[in-house]
Design an enzyme around this catalytic site. Structure first.
Site, PDB file in Angstrom:
ATOM      1  CD  GLU A   1      58.856  16.487  21.357  1.00 12.56           C
ATOM      2  OE1 GLU A   1      59.507  17.019  20.449  1.00 12.56           O
ATOM      3  OE2 GLU A   1      59.104  16.653  22.568  1.00 12.56           O
TER       4      GLU A   1
ATOM      5  CB  VAL B   1      63.074  13.142  25.618  1.00  9.19           C
ATOM      6  CG1 VAL B   1      63.582  13.915  26.836  1.00  9.19           C
ATOM      7  CG2 VAL B   1      64.198  12.324  24.997  1.00  9.19           C
TER       8      VAL B   1
ATOM      9  N   GLY C   1      50.426   3.091  34.759  1.00  8.60           N
ATOM     10  CA  GLY C   1      50.917   3.129  33.374  1.00  8.60           C
ATOM     11  C   GLY C   1      52.140   4.002  33.177  1.00  8.60           C
TER      12      GLY C   1
ATOM     13  CD  GLU D   1      59.818   2.274  29.467  1.00  9.13           C
ATOM     14  OE1 GLU D   1      59.957   1.687  28.395  1.00  9.13           O
ATOM     15  OE2 GLU D   1      59.287   3.387  29.565  1.00  9.13           O
TER      16      GLU D   1
ATOM     17  CG  ASP E   1      62.896   5.463  30.729  1.00  8.54           C
ATOM     18  OD1 ASP E   1      62.408   5.088  29.651  1.00  8.54           O
ATOM     19  OD2 ASP E   1      62.647   6.575  31.241  1.00  8.54           O
TER      20      ASP E   1
ATOM     21  CE  LYS F   1      62.349   8.819  28.980  1.00  8.59           C
ATOM     22  NZ  LYS F   1      61.533   8.636  30.181  1.00  8.59           N
TER      23      LYS F   1
HETATM   24  N1  HSE Z   1      58.748   4.565  31.966  1.00  6.61           N
HETATM   25  C1  HSE Z   1      58.963   5.884  31.482  1.00  6.61           C
HETATM   26  C2  HSE Z   1      58.964   6.829  32.663  1.00  6.61           C
HETATM   27  C3  HSE Z   1      57.870   6.240  30.515  1.00  6.61           C
HETATM   28  O1  HSE Z   1      58.574   6.422  33.756  1.00  6.61           O
HETATM   29  O2  HSE Z   1      59.371   7.977  32.509  1.00  6.61           O
HETATM   30  C4  HSE Z   1      58.139   7.464  29.704  1.00  6.61           C
HETATM   31  O3  HSE Z   1      59.304   7.341  28.924  1.00  6.61           O
END
Ligand code: HSE
Length: 337
Positions: A145, A148, A202, A205, A216, A220
């Protein structure tokens, strides 16, 4: 249920903090029997480890060396095979080109009859059907889950509750880091400072190029194409542009025109084909997606029976992504109960 963490970075620790703070969640208790992390080493105790102690060690000195359950010779694969966990939490860094090391971790776990929950996009982008089949063949679940929109329940919601409404198109802000950067740039912060801040918080990535170059969000889009449209898109066939070329002057020009830059990912039907794309778009401020700020994500499902349905919520971050793993663990626990 017994749980083992493979990867104890921001995401793994996000879940660990939730488990450390709650002896029981929704009537279920989760005991951590192993943690294996490339930087910190491996600890294992089939009777259960004190998660708070591991969180403290991970923060300082940053290694499990010296812990009395430390297994200096064990790598992640050995931990998966021998820790006795019911559920493996795979939270190593994403690689959507090879899927490794997560792919090997997940296959080993499923082949060993262990459920897997993950936020790692690589294996889901590259081999979702194979992994679901492997899980089914061993009588366990593979849940993802959080790949995404982190903890915001997008995949399960769409799959279960929008199942009868024909899906025409899905469009959204799918990356928290770039949305945060674009918003901060509107407030005058430099691109470099905003990116640094997204890393500190945080959201980004491990290698943030994946965020700012759109990869990224691309991952998704590929996952959404598979889950919502049953279509297998390869990452090479989805046009993808990131935000690295957007300069402060571009932001100012958009603001002056009453518009905002957003990195938009979309997938939908074109004739009998399913196609996807990722790229920055200037949206009028009145557009609902233009109002989505910071690391928040939003997605609009365009359906035939229900029209447009939009879900907005956290798209990145330690606690939100830890929660995504927890929600999958609870689904497994509820199913078994
Ligand atoms: N690095 C990703 C973002 C983390 O910034 O959306 C979540 O998938």
């Amino acid at each position: 249920m017994k749980v083992a963490f493979i990867g104890f970075g921001v995401v793994g620790r996000g879940l660990a903090e939730i488990l450390a703070a709650n002896r029981e969640i929704n009537g279920f208790a989760f005991s951590t029997v192993a943690v294996s992390d490339l930087m910190r080493g491996t600890v294992c105790d089939p009777e259960g480890l004190d998660v708070q102690v591991l969180l403290d060690l991970a923060a300082d000195p940053g290694t499990f060396e010296g812990h009395n359950s430390c297994r200096p010779d064990w790598d992640a694969l050995q931990a998966i095979r021998e820790c006795g966990a019911d559920i493996i939490v795979e939270a190593t860094p994403t690689d959507i080109v090879t899927g490794e090391p997560a792919m090997s971790h997940i296959r080993t776990a499923l082949e060993g009859g262990k459920h897997v929950v993950t936020t790692n996009k690589g294996p889901v982008v590259l081999a979702l059907n194979d992994l679901l089949e492997l899980a089914a063949g061993h009588g366990v679940q593979f849940r993802y889950e959080g790949t995404v929109m982190s903890g915001t329940p997008v995949l399960n919601t769409a799959r279960r509750f929008l199942a009868g409404a024909g899906m025409n198109r899905v469009r959204g802000i799918l990356n928290g880091t770039t949305n945060y950067i674009l918003c901060e740039m509107e407030s005058g912060m430099s691109y470099a400072d905003a990116l640094k801040q997204a890393q500190v918080l945080g959201y980004a990535e491990t290698v943030p190029d994946a965020d700012v170059e759109g990869k990224d969000a691309l991952g998704k889009v590929v996952i959404l194409a598979k889950v919502l449209f049953g279509a297998t898109l390869s990452v090479d066939e989805v046009p993808c542009t990131g935000i690295t070329h957007i300069a402060p002057a571009d932001i100012e020009a958009a603001t002056a025109a009453g518009e905002r830059w957003k990195l938009i990912g979309e997938v939908g039907r074109e004739g009998d084909r399913v196609v996807g794309r990722v790229g920055p778009v200037r949206l009028p401020v009145g557009n609902p997606l233009a109002a989505v700020s910071g690391p928040t994500n939003a997605i609009t499902f365009s359906t035939d029976l229900l029209g447009d349905v939009t879900i907005e919520g956290p798209g990145a971050g330690k606690e939100a992504t830890g929660f995504a793993l927890l929600s999958d663990m609870l689904e497994i626990a509820r199913g078994l109960a």
